[in-house]
Design a protein around this motif. Structure first.
Motif, mmCIF file in Angstrom:
data_model
loop_
_atom_site.group_PDB
_atom_site.id
_atom_site.type_symbol
_atom_site.label_atom_id
_atom_site.label_comp_id
_atom_site.label_asym_id
_atom_site.label_seq_id
_atom_site.Cartn_x
_atom_site.Cartn_y
_atom_site.Cartn_z
ATOM 1 N N VAL A 1 -3.580 -2.530 34.674
ATOM 2 C CA VAL A 1 -4.200 -1.358 34.062
ATOM 3 C C VAL A 1 -3.155 -0.264 33.807
ATOM 4 C CG1 VAL A 1 -5.834 0.516 34.522
ATOM 5 C CG2 VAL A 1 -6.497 -1.841 34.948
ATOM 6 N N GLU A 2 -2.145 -0.180 34.638
ATOM 7 C CA GLU A 2 -1.150 0.890 34.515
ATOM 8 C C GLU A 2 -0.471 0.930 33.141
ATOM 9 O OE1 GLU A 2 2.884 2.225 36.792
ATOM 10 O OE2 GLU A 2 1.295 1.294 37.969
ATOM 11 N N PRO A 3 0.021 -0.182 32.572
ATOM 12 C CA PRO A 3 0.612 -0.110 31.228
ATOM 13 C C PRO A 3 -0.403 0.300 30.160
ATOM 14 C CG PRO A 3 1.191 -2.188 32.280
ATOM 15 C CD PRO A 3 0.220 -1.493 33.157
ATOM 16 N N VAL A 4 -1.664 -0.149 30.325
ATOM 17 C CA VAL A 4 -2.697 0.213 29.348
ATOM 18 C C VAL A 4 -2.960 1.711 29.405
ATOM 19 C CG1 VAL A 4 -5.128 -0.108 28.733
ATOM 20 C CG2 VAL A 4 -3.731 -2.077 29.386
ATOM 21 N N ALA A 5 -3.012 2.266 30.630
ATOM 22 C CA ALA A 5 -3.252 3.697 30.780
ATOM 23 C C ALA A 5 -2.084 4.494 30.196
ATOM 24 C CB ALA A 5 -3.449 4.046 32.250
ATOM 25 N N LYS A 6 -0.880 4.031 30.391
ATOM 26 C CA LYS A 6 0.303 4.709 29.834
ATOM 27 C C LYS A 6 0.246 4.690 28.308
ATOM 28 C CE LYS A 6 5.317 4.634 30.113
ATOM 29 N NZ LYS A 6 6.485 3.928 30.614
ATOM 30 N N LYS A 7 -0.092 3.542 27.747
ATOM 31 C CA LYS A 7 -0.183 3.410 26.286
ATOM 32 C C LYS A 7 -1.293 4.323 25.753
ATOM 33 C CE LYS A 7 1.228 1.198 22.633
ATOM 34 N NZ LYS A 7 2.551 1.398 22.094
ATOM 35 N N LEU A 8 -2.419 4.415 26.468
ATOM 36 C CA LEU A 8 -3.531 5.268 26.061
ATOM 37 C C LEU A 8 -3.104 6.734 26.057
ATOM 38 C CD1 LEU A 8 -6.543 5.442 25.308
ATOM 39 C CD2 LEU A 8 -7.031 5.666 27.750
ATOM 40 N N ARG A 9 -2.353 7.167 27.067
ATOM 41 C CA ARG A 9 -1.862 8.552 27.093
ATOM 42 C C ARG A 9 -0.944 8.830 25.898
ATOM 43 N NH1 ARG A 9 -1.669 7.608 32.684
ATOM 44 N NH2 ARG A 9 0.521 7.010 32.595
ATOM 45 N N GLU A 10 -0.099 7.862 25.587
ATOM 46 C CA GLU A 10 0.789 8.022 24.435
ATOM 47 C C GLU A 10 -0.013 8.145 23.142
ATOM 48 O OE1 GLU A 10 3.497 4.716 24.352
ATOM 49 O OE2 GLU A 10 4.482 5.312 26.212
ATOM 50 N N ILE A 11 -1.043 7.323 22.985
ATOM 51 C CA ILE A 11 -1.881 7.364 21.779
ATOM 52 C C ILE A 11 -2.614 8.697 21.700
ATOM 53 C CG2 ILE A 11 -3.929 6.350 20.696
ATOM 54 C CD1 ILE A 11 -2.925 3.614 21.697
ATOM 55 N N GLU B 1 -1.670 11.555 22.952
ATOM 56 C CA GLU B 1 -0.683 12.584 22.594
ATOM 57 C C GLU B 1 -0.394 12.536 21.092
ATOM 58 O OE1 GLU B 1 2.753 11.955 25.054
ATOM 59 O OE2 GLU B 1 1.709 12.576 26.871
ATOM 60 N N LYS B 2 -0.239 11.331 20.555
ATOM 61 C CA LYS B 2 0.012 11.198 19.109
ATOM 62 C C LYS B 2 -1.183 11.708 18.311
ATOM 63 C CE LYS B 2 3.391 7.486 18.989
ATOM 64 N NZ LYS B 2 3.704 6.163 18.481
ATOM 65 N N GLU B 3 -2.399 11.435 18.784
ATOM 66 C CA GLU B 3 -3.607 11.892 18.105
ATOM 67 C C GLU B 3 -3.646 13.417 18.056
ATOM 68 O OE1 GLU B 3 -8.470 11.513 18.421
ATOM 69 O OE2 GLU B 3 -7.230 10.729 20.046
ATOM 70 N N GLU B 4 -3.307 14.031 19.177
ATOM 71 C CA GLU B 4 -3.287 15.501 19.208
ATOM 72 C C GLU B 4 -2.267 16.051 18.208
ATOM 73 O OE1 GLU B 4 -2.662 16.915 23.177
ATOM 74 O OE2 GLU B 4 -4.452 15.891 23.942
ATOM 75 N N LYS B 5 -1.111 15.416 18.154
ATOM 76 C CA LYS B 5 -0.066 15.856 17.215
ATOM 77 C C LYS B 5 -0.540 15.698 15.763
ATOM 78 C CE LYS B 5 3.911 14.840 20.134
ATOM 79 N NZ LYS B 5 5.099 14.004 20.312
#
Length: 146
Positions: free
Chosen positions: A105-115, A117-121
């Motif tokens: 789950v940890e890599p998925v959660a990291k990828k979700l945070r990155e997505i 952040e990109k969405e906010e940008k």
């Protein structure tokens, strides 16, 4: 009547005669006494055999009881070890599953945070563009971004 009484007295006197005790009678009595002694000795011997049989039977029963108890103790020990190994293995398996889930789950959660952040940008970028260009502003309103 006196005659009857006299006859009866004579009859009683003749019956009261002493019977002679012969050597043959003595031998018979001695044989009976010997047989009684042998019978008593046989009874004592038989009682001794019965007592020995009782002791042997009791000893065998005690040994059987001890052997059965030992087998139950061995079975109980085997079951304790078996259940201990089973539950230990289940605990290890559950620990492995939790660890695996966490690592998966940890890599998925990291990828979700990155997505996110990109969405906010991207949202900030579209809002900035919408302020400068009315056509983009209309499209953003139509899509519900503003």
């Amino acid at each position: 009547m006196r005659v009857v009484a006299l006859v009866l007295m004579l009859f009683v006197i003749t019956l009261a005669k002493e019977v002679p005790f012969t050597q043959e009678d003595r031998d018979r009595i001695r044989n009976v006494e010997l047989k009684v002694e042998r019978l008593e000795e046989g009874q004592k011997h038989l009682q001794k055999q019965i007592d020995e049989f009782k002791r042997d039977t009791q000893r065998q029963f005690d040994e059987l009881k001890k052997d059965t108890q030992r087998q139950f103790d061995e079975l109980r020990t085997f079951l304790y070890w078996g259940f201990g190994i089973l539950f230990g293995g289940m605990g290890i398996l559950i620990g492995f599953v939790i660890w695996d889930r966490r690592t998966a789950v940890e890599p998925v959660a990291k990828k979700l945070r990155e997505i996110e952040e990109k969405e906010e940008k991207i949202e900030r970028f579209i809002k900035e563009l919408a302020r400068k260009d009315p056509e983009i502003k209309e499209i953003a309103k139509k899509e519900g971004l503003i």
